[in-house]
Design a protein around this motif. Structure first.
Motif, PDB file in Angstrom:
ATOM      1  N   PRO A 113      25.289  23.956  43.200  1.00  0.00           N
ATOM      2  CA  PRO A 113      24.012  23.646  43.857  1.00  0.00           C
ATOM      3  C   PRO A 113      23.975  22.249  44.463  1.00  0.00           C
ATOM      4  O   PRO A 113      23.363  22.050  45.510  1.00  0.00           O
ATOM      5  CB  PRO A 113      22.990  23.774  42.713  1.00  0.00           C
ATOM      6  CG  PRO A 113      23.634  24.642  41.715  1.00  0.00           C
ATOM      7  CD  PRO A 113      25.094  24.334  41.794  1.00  0.00           C
ATOM      8  N   VAL A 114      24.624  21.284  43.807  1.00  0.00           N
ATOM      9  CA  VAL A 114      24.669  19.924  44.354  1.00  0.00           C
ATOM     10  C   VAL A 114      25.367  19.926  45.710  1.00  0.00           C
ATOM     11  O   VAL A 114      24.881  19.357  46.696  1.00  0.00           O
ATOM     12  CB  VAL A 114      25.398  18.973  43.382  1.00  0.00           C
ATOM     13  CG1 VAL A 114      25.632  17.611  44.036  1.00  0.00           C
ATOM     14  CG2 VAL A 114      24.585  18.799  42.107  1.00  0.00           C
ATOM     15  N   THR A 115      26.505  20.610  45.770  1.00  0.00           N
ATOM     16  CA  THR A 115      27.258  20.688  47.024  1.00  0.00           C
ATOM     17  C   THR A 115      26.443  21.375  48.119  1.00  0.00           C
ATOM     18  O   THR A 115      26.387  20.899  49.255  1.00  0.00           O
ATOM     19  CB  THR A 115      28.572  21.460  46.790  1.00  0.00           C
ATOM     20  OG1 THR A 115      29.357  20.759  45.823  1.00  0.00           O
ATOM     21  CG2 THR A 115      29.366  21.571  48.073  1.00  0.00           C
ATOM     22  N   ALA A 116      25.803  22.494  47.764  1.00  0.00           N
ATOM     23  CA  ALA A 116      25.018  23.241  48.751  1.00  0.00           C
ATOM     24  C   ALA A 116      23.840  22.425  49.260  1.00  0.00           C
ATOM     25  O   ALA A 116      23.525  22.434  50.458  1.00  0.00           O
ATOM     26  CB  ALA A 116      24.530  24.554  48.133  1.00  0.00           C
ATOM     27  N   ALA A 147      31.427  16.531  44.111  1.00  0.00           N
ATOM     28  CA  ALA A 147      30.472  17.512  44.621  1.00  0.00           C
ATOM     29  C   ALA A 147      29.704  16.955  45.820  1.00  0.00           C
ATOM     30  O   ALA A 147      29.515  17.640  46.833  1.00  0.00           O
ATOM     31  CB  ALA A 147      29.496  17.920  43.512  1.00  0.00           C
ATOM     32  N   PHE A 148      29.262  15.687  45.713  1.00  0.00           N
ATOM     33  CA  PHE A 148      28.599  15.050  46.851  1.00  0.00           C
ATOM     34  C   PHE A 148      29.558  14.942  48.039  1.00  0.00           C
ATOM     35  O   PHE A 148      29.161  15.166  49.190  1.00  0.00           O
ATOM     36  CB  PHE A 148      28.095  13.661  46.454  1.00  0.00           C
ATOM     37  CG  PHE A 148      26.731  13.662  45.832  1.00  0.00           C
ATOM     38  CD1 PHE A 148      25.589  13.745  46.611  1.00  0.00           C
ATOM     39  CD2 PHE A 148      26.590  13.598  44.459  1.00  0.00           C
ATOM     40  CE1 PHE A 148      24.327  13.753  46.039  1.00  0.00           C
ATOM     41  CE2 PHE A 148      25.330  13.600  43.866  1.00  0.00           C
ATOM     42  CZ  PHE A 148      24.194  13.682  44.661  1.00  0.00           C
ATOM     43  N   VAL A 200      18.220  27.064  48.448  1.00  0.00           N
ATOM     44  CA  VAL A 200      19.668  26.809  48.447  1.00  0.00           C
ATOM     45  C   VAL A 200      20.146  26.494  47.037  1.00  0.00           C
ATOM     46  O   VAL A 200      21.167  27.020  46.560  1.00  0.00           O
ATOM     47  CB  VAL A 200      20.013  25.645  49.404  1.00  0.00           C
ATOM     48  CG1 VAL A 200      21.441  25.187  49.191  1.00  0.00           C
ATOM     49  CG2 VAL A 200      19.818  26.081  50.855  1.00  0.00           C
ATOM     50  N   VAL A 201      19.401  25.638  46.349  1.00  0.00           N
ATOM     51  CA  VAL A 201      19.782  25.250  44.988  1.00  0.00           C
ATOM     52  C   VAL A 201      19.672  26.428  44.033  1.00  0.00           C
ATOM     53  O   VAL A 201      20.578  26.692  43.228  1.00  0.00           O
ATOM     54  CB  VAL A 201      18.901  24.081  44.498  1.00  0.00           C
ATOM     55  CG1 VAL A 201      19.207  23.758  43.046  1.00  0.00           C
ATOM     56  CG2 VAL A 201      19.113  22.852  45.369  1.00  0.00           C
ATOM     57  N   LEU A 202      18.568  27.165  44.098  1.00  0.00           N
ATOM     58  CA  LEU A 202      18.341  28.271  43.165  1.00  0.00           C
ATOM     59  C   LEU A 202      19.361  29.386  43.352  1.00  0.00           C
ATOM     60  O   LEU A 202      19.888  29.940  42.386  1.00  0.00           O
ATOM     61  CB  LEU A 202      16.925  28.821  43.334  1.00  0.00           C
ATOM     62  CG  LEU A 202      15.784  27.906  42.882  1.00  0.00           C
ATOM     63  CD1 LEU A 202      14.436  28.513  43.247  1.00  0.00           C
ATOM     64  CD2 LEU A 202      15.866  27.643  41.388  1.00  0.00           C
ATOM     65  N   VAL A 249      18.553  25.249  61.718  1.00  0.00           N
ATOM     66  CA  VAL A 249      19.788  26.040  61.707  1.00  0.00           C
ATOM     67  C   VAL A 249      20.664  25.679  60.514  1.00  0.00           C
ATOM     68  O   VAL A 249      21.217  26.556  59.840  1.00  0.00           O
ATOM     69  CB  VAL A 249      20.558  25.836  63.030  1.00  0.00           C
ATOM     70  CG1 VAL A 249      21.953  26.448  62.943  1.00  0.00           C
ATOM     71  CG2 VAL A 249      19.785  26.453  64.185  1.00  0.00           C
ATOM     72  N   ALA A 250      20.797  24.391  60.211  1.00  0.00           N
ATOM     73  CA  ALA A 250      21.669  23.957  59.118  1.00  0.00           C
ATOM     74  C   ALA A 250      21.162  24.445  57.768  1.00  0.00           C
ATOM     75  O   ALA A 250      21.949  24.862  56.914  1.00  0.00           O
ATOM     76  CB  ALA A 250      21.789  22.445  59.121  1.00  0.00           C
ATOM     77  N   VAL A 251      19.846  24.405  57.567  1.00  0.00           N
ATOM     78  CA  VAL A 251      19.294  24.837  56.284  1.00  0.00           C
ATOM     79  C   VAL A 251      19.455  26.338  56.102  1.00  0.00           C
ATOM     80  O   VAL A 251      19.817  26.816  55.013  1.00  0.00           O
ATOM     81  CB  VAL A 251      17.808  24.430  56.169  1.00  0.00           C
ATOM     82  CG1 VAL A 251      17.180  25.056  54.937  1.00  0.00           C
ATOM     83  CG2 VAL A 251      17.684  22.929  56.095  1.00  0.00           C
ATOM     84  N   ILE A 252      19.189  27.107  57.156  1.00  0.00           N
ATOM     85  CA  ILE A 252      19.355  28.559  57.055  1.00  0.00           C
ATOM     86  C   ILE A 252      20.821  28.900  56.804  1.00  0.00           C
ATOM     87  O   ILE A 252      21.143  29.765  55.978  1.00  0.00           O
ATOM     88  CB  ILE A 252      18.861  29.253  58.341  1.00  0.00           C
ATOM     89  CG1 ILE A 252      17.369  28.991  58.548  1.00  0.00           C
ATOM     90  CG2 ILE A 252      19.124  30.748  58.264  1.00  0.00           C
ATOM     91  CD1 ILE A 252      16.494  29.452  57.407  1.00  0.00           C
ATOM     92  N   THR A 253      21.727  28.219  57.482  1.00  0.00           N
ATOM     93  CA  THR A 253      23.157  28.469  57.283  1.00  0.00           C
ATOM     94  C   THR A 253      23.574  28.148  55.847  1.00  0.00           C
ATOM     95  O   THR A 253      24.419  28.821  55.270  1.00  0.00           O
ATOM     96  CB  THR A 253      23.982  27.626  58.271  1.00  0.00           C
ATOM     97  OG1 THR A 253      23.619  27.971  59.609  1.00  0.00           O
ATOM     98  CG2 THR A 253      25.472  27.877  58.091  1.00  0.00           C
ATOM     99  N   ALA A 254      22.963  27.112  55.269  1.00  0.00           N
ATOM    100  CA  ALA A 254      23.312  26.695  53.907  1.00  0.00           C
ATOM    101  C   ALA A 254      22.882  27.711  52.849  1.00  0.00           C
ATOM    102  O   ALA A 254      23.226  27.542  51.676  1.00  0.00           O
ATOM    103  CB  ALA A 254      22.698  25.337  53.603  1.00  0.00           C
TER     104      ALA A 254
END
Length: 278
Positions: free
Chosen positions: A92-95, A150-151, A128-130, A234-239
């Motif tokens: 989740p951290v990476t995502a 992870a970061f 994304v995290v969940l 776009v980036a958030v949906i892709t993530a």
């Protein structure tokens, strides 16, 4: 709306590619898997060249090469991160980092969101995290090294997306071809250096090639989406790509979907609906 649909398609393709790549990596060293996936991915992009066109200006070469280096770096850091574990904390951290950094870049470049977007964007980040978190995410505490990796992995994934977005809009699939060629070269060099540590197991050719093809499709859809819509959305949906992996694991491997992931899928649906109104 077109950008949103393209981003959803990119997210689904990334999730499917990760699923196939993960299965392939169970059968042989991960670099052997990538050595099959990378040429398959590059072949798809070369086949798309006559259809979608490509130009190779200095800007295209520069941003494409940068995305390729970022892609190879992301791959190395991600698998190193997951090898250290715990996966259900670090994933989740990476995502989240991979989603948040392009959002920051988009906002700094002057993109603006309507009220629905201002609500939907943080909801999507929560989703994304969940979705990427497994059972018992709070049961183990990662080391400082693992968190830094992870970061770093999330930042490298984000940079790959940002660099693709920065490529000239009239460059066609040029940035994808350049980026894939560079990342393939980096992978092959790494495989040559680590040859004695790769083991004798043969890769799962079909799954590895399928992962490469889907990864190319995902990159293409993201590129088209970012050219027709805001990078912040776009980036958030892709993530949200872990959702595709989770659903495939449930359908194919009969893996359990945990309660937090179900909540994440529902949150993602609400977030996408709100972003569609932006």
């Amino acid at each position: 709306m077109i950008a949103l649909l393209l981003a959803l398609g990119s997210s689904l393709a990334y999730g499917c590619a990760d699923f196939l790549g993960g299965l392939g990596a169970r059968k042989a060293h991960v670099l052997r898997t990538v050595m099959v996936a990378a040429p398959a991915s590059l072949a798809v992009e070369l086949l798309l060249w006559p259809v979608l066109g490509a130009s190779f200006s200095a800007a295209t070469l520069g941003w494409g090469a940068a995305s390729g280096v970022a892609s190879a770096t992301a791959f190395a850091l991600l698998y190193k991160t997951l090898a250290i574990g715990p996966m259900n904390v670090l994933s989740p951290v990476t995502a989240l980092v991979s989603a948040a950094l392009p959002v920051a870049v988009g906002l700094l470049q002057g993109e603006h969101l309507a009220l629905a977007g201002l609500i939907g964007l943080p909801l999507a980040l929560v989703a994304v995290v969940l979705v990427s978190a497994g059972h018992g995410a709070g049961s183990a505490r990662p080391s400082r090294t693992a968190l830094l990796l992870a970061f770093g992995a999330g930042a490298a994934i984000a940079l790959q997306l940002v660099f693709l977005h920065q490529a000239p809009a009239d460059s066609g699939v040029g940035p994808l071809i350049v980026g894939r060629a560079v990342s393939s070269a980096v992978t092959l060099i790494a495989a040559g250096i680590m040859y004695r540590r790769l083991g004798a197991e043969k890769p799962a050719y079909a799954m590895s090639a399928g992962a490469g093809v889907l990864d190319s499709v995902a990159n293409l859809l993201f590129l088209l989406a970012s050219r027709s819509g805001d990078l912040t959305v776009v980036a958030v949906i892709t993530a949200l790509y872990p959702a595709g992996t989770v659903l495939l694991a449930r359908g194919v491997l009969a893996e359990r979907i945990h309660r937090s992931q179900l909540v994440g899928l529902g949150t993602a649906a609400v977030a996408v609906s709100l972003l569609a109104l932006t």
